[in-house]
Design an enzyme around this catalytic site. Structure first.
Site, PDB file in Angstrom:
ATOM      1  N   LYS A  13      97.159 -37.384 -19.269  1.00  0.00           N
ATOM      2  CA  LYS A  13      97.723 -36.137 -19.822  1.00  0.00           C
ATOM      3  C   LYS A  13      98.963 -36.398 -20.682  1.00  0.00           C
ATOM      4  O   LYS A  13      99.102 -35.820 -21.739  1.00  0.00           O
ATOM      5  CB  LYS A  13      98.114 -35.173 -18.681  1.00  0.00           C
ATOM      6  CG  LYS A  13      96.957 -34.601 -17.909  1.00  0.00           C
ATOM      7  CD  LYS A  13      97.403 -33.399 -17.079  1.00  0.00           C
ATOM      8  CE  LYS A  13      98.428 -33.736 -16.025  1.00  0.00           C
ATOM      9  NZ  LYS A  13      97.959 -34.675 -14.975  1.00  0.00           N
ATOM     10  N   ARG A  88      99.814 -25.794 -11.179  1.00  0.00           N
ATOM     11  CA  ARG A  88      99.234 -26.812 -10.302  1.00  0.00           C
ATOM     12  C   ARG A  88      98.429 -26.175  -9.169  1.00  0.00           C
ATOM     13  O   ARG A  88      97.816 -26.876  -8.390  1.00  0.00           O
ATOM     14  CB  ARG A  88     100.349 -27.611  -9.622  1.00  0.00           C
ATOM     15  CG  ARG A  88     100.970 -28.740 -10.410  1.00  0.00           C
ATOM     16  CD  ARG A  88     100.126 -29.973 -10.490  1.00  0.00           C
ATOM     17  NE  ARG A  88     100.753 -31.236 -10.192  1.00  0.00           N
ATOM     18  CZ  ARG A  88     101.506 -31.963 -11.003  1.00  0.00           C
ATOM     19  NH1 ARG A  88     101.823 -31.528 -12.193  1.00  0.00           N
ATOM     20  NH2 ARG A  88     101.944 -33.139 -10.632  1.00  0.00           N
ATOM     21  N   ARG A 122     100.942 -48.278 -13.732  1.00  0.00           N
ATOM     22  CA  ARG A 122     101.560 -47.596 -14.883  1.00  0.00           C
ATOM     23  C   ARG A 122     103.034 -47.970 -15.049  1.00  0.00           C
ATOM     24  O   ARG A 122     103.773 -48.075 -14.086  1.00  0.00           O
ATOM     25  CB  ARG A 122     101.435 -46.083 -14.683  1.00  0.00           C
ATOM     26  CG  ARG A 122     102.100 -45.262 -15.772  1.00  0.00           C
ATOM     27  CD  ARG A 122     101.633 -43.854 -15.751  1.00  0.00           C
ATOM     28  NE  ARG A 122     102.128 -43.088 -14.624  1.00  0.00           N
ATOM     29  CZ  ARG A 122     101.889 -41.786 -14.467  1.00  0.00           C
ATOM     30  NH1 ARG A 122     101.150 -41.134 -15.353  1.00  0.00           N
ATOM     31  NH2 ARG A 122     102.372 -41.146 -13.430  1.00  0.00           N
ATOM     32  N   ARG A 153     107.520 -45.413 -12.165  1.00  0.00           N
ATOM     33  CA  ARG A 153     107.895 -44.181 -11.467  1.00  0.00           C
ATOM     34  C   ARG A 153     107.870 -44.403  -9.956  1.00  0.00           C
ATOM     35  O   ARG A 153     106.980 -45.080  -9.451  1.00  0.00           O
ATOM     36  CB  ARG A 153     106.926 -43.056 -11.836  1.00  0.00           C
ATOM     37  CG  ARG A 153     107.351 -42.278 -13.061  1.00  0.00           C
ATOM     38  CD  ARG A 153     106.319 -41.290 -13.507  1.00  0.00           C
ATOM     39  NE  ARG A 153     105.823 -40.391 -12.464  1.00  0.00           N
ATOM     40  CZ  ARG A 153     105.058 -39.324 -12.685  1.00  0.00           C
ATOM     41  NH1 ARG A 153     104.706 -39.030 -13.928  1.00  0.00           N
ATOM     42  NH2 ARG A 153     104.650 -38.565 -11.704  1.00  0.00           N
ATOM     43  N   ARG A 164      99.128 -37.456  -3.921  1.00  0.00           N
ATOM     44  CA  ARG A 164      99.060 -36.669  -5.171  1.00  0.00           C
ATOM     45  C   ARG A 164      97.611 -36.355  -5.545  1.00  0.00           C
ATOM     46  O   ARG A 164      97.295 -35.261  -6.016  1.00  0.00           O
ATOM     47  CB  ARG A 164      99.755 -37.426  -6.315  1.00  0.00           C
ATOM     48  CG  ARG A 164     101.278 -37.405  -6.159  1.00  0.00           C
ATOM     49  CD  ARG A 164     101.931 -38.542  -6.924  1.00  0.00           C
ATOM     50  NE  ARG A 164     101.800 -38.443  -8.350  1.00  0.00           N
ATOM     51  CZ  ARG A 164     101.909 -39.479  -9.180  1.00  0.00           C
ATOM     52  NH1 ARG A 164     102.127 -40.688  -8.721  1.00  0.00           N
ATOM     53  NH2 ARG A 164     101.796 -39.301 -10.478  1.00  0.00           N
TER      54      ARG A 164
HETATM   55  P1  AMP Z   1     103.889 -35.147 -12.703  1.00  0.00           P
HETATM   56  O1  AMP Z   1     104.874 -35.855 -13.553  1.00  0.00           O
HETATM   57  O2  AMP Z   1     103.221 -33.994 -13.397  1.00  0.00           O
HETATM   58  O3  AMP Z   1     102.906 -36.090 -12.061  1.00  0.00           O
HETATM   59  O4  AMP Z   1     104.726 -34.483 -11.486  1.00  0.00           O
HETATM   60  C1  AMP Z   1     105.468 -35.292 -10.586  1.00  0.00           C
HETATM   61  C2  AMP Z   1     105.791 -34.492  -9.342  1.00  0.00           C
HETATM   62  O5  AMP Z   1     106.606 -33.348  -9.677  1.00  0.00           O
HETATM   63  C3  AMP Z   1     104.598 -33.902  -8.616  1.00  0.00           C
HETATM   64  O6  AMP Z   1     103.977 -34.829  -7.736  1.00  0.00           O
HETATM   65  C4  AMP Z   1     105.242 -32.733  -7.862  1.00  0.00           C
HETATM   66  O7  AMP Z   1     105.966 -33.195  -6.736  1.00  0.00           O
HETATM   67  C5  AMP Z   1     106.263 -32.226  -8.888  1.00  0.00           C
HETATM   68  N1  AMP Z   1     105.649 -31.180  -9.762  1.00  0.00           N
HETATM   69  C6  AMP Z   1     105.349 -31.289 -11.084  1.00  0.00           C
HETATM   70  N2  AMP Z   1     104.796 -30.153 -11.550  1.00  0.00           N
HETATM   71  C7  AMP Z   1     104.736 -29.303 -10.494  1.00  0.00           C
HETATM   72  C8  AMP Z   1     104.249 -27.980 -10.321  1.00  0.00           C
HETATM   73  N3  AMP Z   1     103.686 -27.287 -11.329  1.00  0.00           N
HETATM   74  N4  AMP Z   1     104.363 -27.411  -9.083  1.00  0.00           N
HETATM   75  C9  AMP Z   1     104.927 -28.081  -8.059  1.00  0.00           C
HETATM   76  N5  AMP Z   1     105.382 -29.342  -8.134  1.00  0.00           N
HETATM   77  C10 AMP Z   1     105.292 -29.959  -9.354  1.00  0.00           C
END
Ligand code: AMP
Length: 211
Positions: A13, A88, A122, A153, A164
């Site tokens: 993404k 999400r 990654r 990360r 996740r």
């Molecule tokens: P990402 O970078 O999109 O993989 O997000 C990293 C982490 O941020 C996720 O595993 C969640 O803990 C938190 N997070 C990101 N977007 C959301 C969302 N829309 N709702 C809740 N938690 C989020």
């Protein structure tokens, strides 16, 4: 044009988000980036988000929805935006429908067997957010695009990735059906081919949507 980018963690993404927002002049809004920035700065939101992101769980909906609702009122969003990592779950999607008008949902489908290795290998650029797989870096520690430092990360470890992916399957995947019913879903298949290949397909569809 207001878009959502949907797909499992590791589907690619982030890379597509940069390409799409560049081409269509959209503001790229990543809730994950917003949380990581807040965690780095040690803000109140960051302190709260840290315990959830470290476990691979979702940050509570009230907090996440409020952040996005506020961000969409900024002037730059008038030119259109791309939501990456939001919504999400169904609650977030229903809330979003109350304060936003979404034109299309780019959904990247990918073989789940590829995701664990993609995420655990990654490396991400601290400056521009470009991501790489460690197997292609030949030991390089800086970004080929901007020279920024590459890092791993904290949540890209096997245990957190497992959590996740489970959260994605249980809570986020039902959104495909939700947006299909709204007639907004645009389906693509992510592969191991370079990101440019997928972007060409995305571009062909979005060019039509943008009119
Ligand atoms: P990402 O970078 O999109 O993989 O997000 C990293 C982490 O941020 C996720 O595993 C969640 O803990 C938190 N997070 C990101 N977007 C959301 C969302 N829309 N709702 C809740 N938690 C989020």
């Amino acid at each position: 044009m207001n878009l959502i980018l949907l797909g499992a963690p590791g589907a690619g993404k982030g890379t597509q988000a940069t390409k799409i927002s560049d081409r269509y002049g959209l503001v790229h809004i990543s809730t994950g980036d917003i949380f990581r920035e807040n965690i780095k700065k040690g803000t109140e939101i960051g302190l709260l988000a840290k315990s959830y992101t470290e476990k691979g769980e979702l940050v509570p909906d009230e907090v996440t929805v409020a952040i996005v609702k506020d961000r969409l009122t900024w002037d730059d969003c008038k030119k259109g935006y791309l939501l990456d990592g939001f919504p999400r779950n169904l609650f977030q999607a229903e809330e979003l429908d109350k304060f936003a008008r979404i034109d299309g949902v780019v959904n990247i489908n990918i073989d789940p067997a590829l995701l664990m290795d993609r995420l655990c290998g990654r490396r991400v650029c601290r400056e521009c957010g470009e991501s790489y797989h460690v197997s292609t870096l030949n030991g390089a520690t800086t970004c080929a695009r901007c020279g920024g430092e590459l890092y791993q990360r904290k949540d890209d470890n096997p245990e957190t990735v497992g959590a996740r992916l489970a959260v994605y399957n249980e809570q986020t995947a039902p959104l495909i059906d939700y947006y299909t019913k709204q007639g907004k879903i645009l389906n693509f298949t992510g592969t191991e081919a370079p990101a440019e290949v997928l972007f060409e397909e995305v571009r062909a569809v979005l060019d039509k949507l943008a009119g």
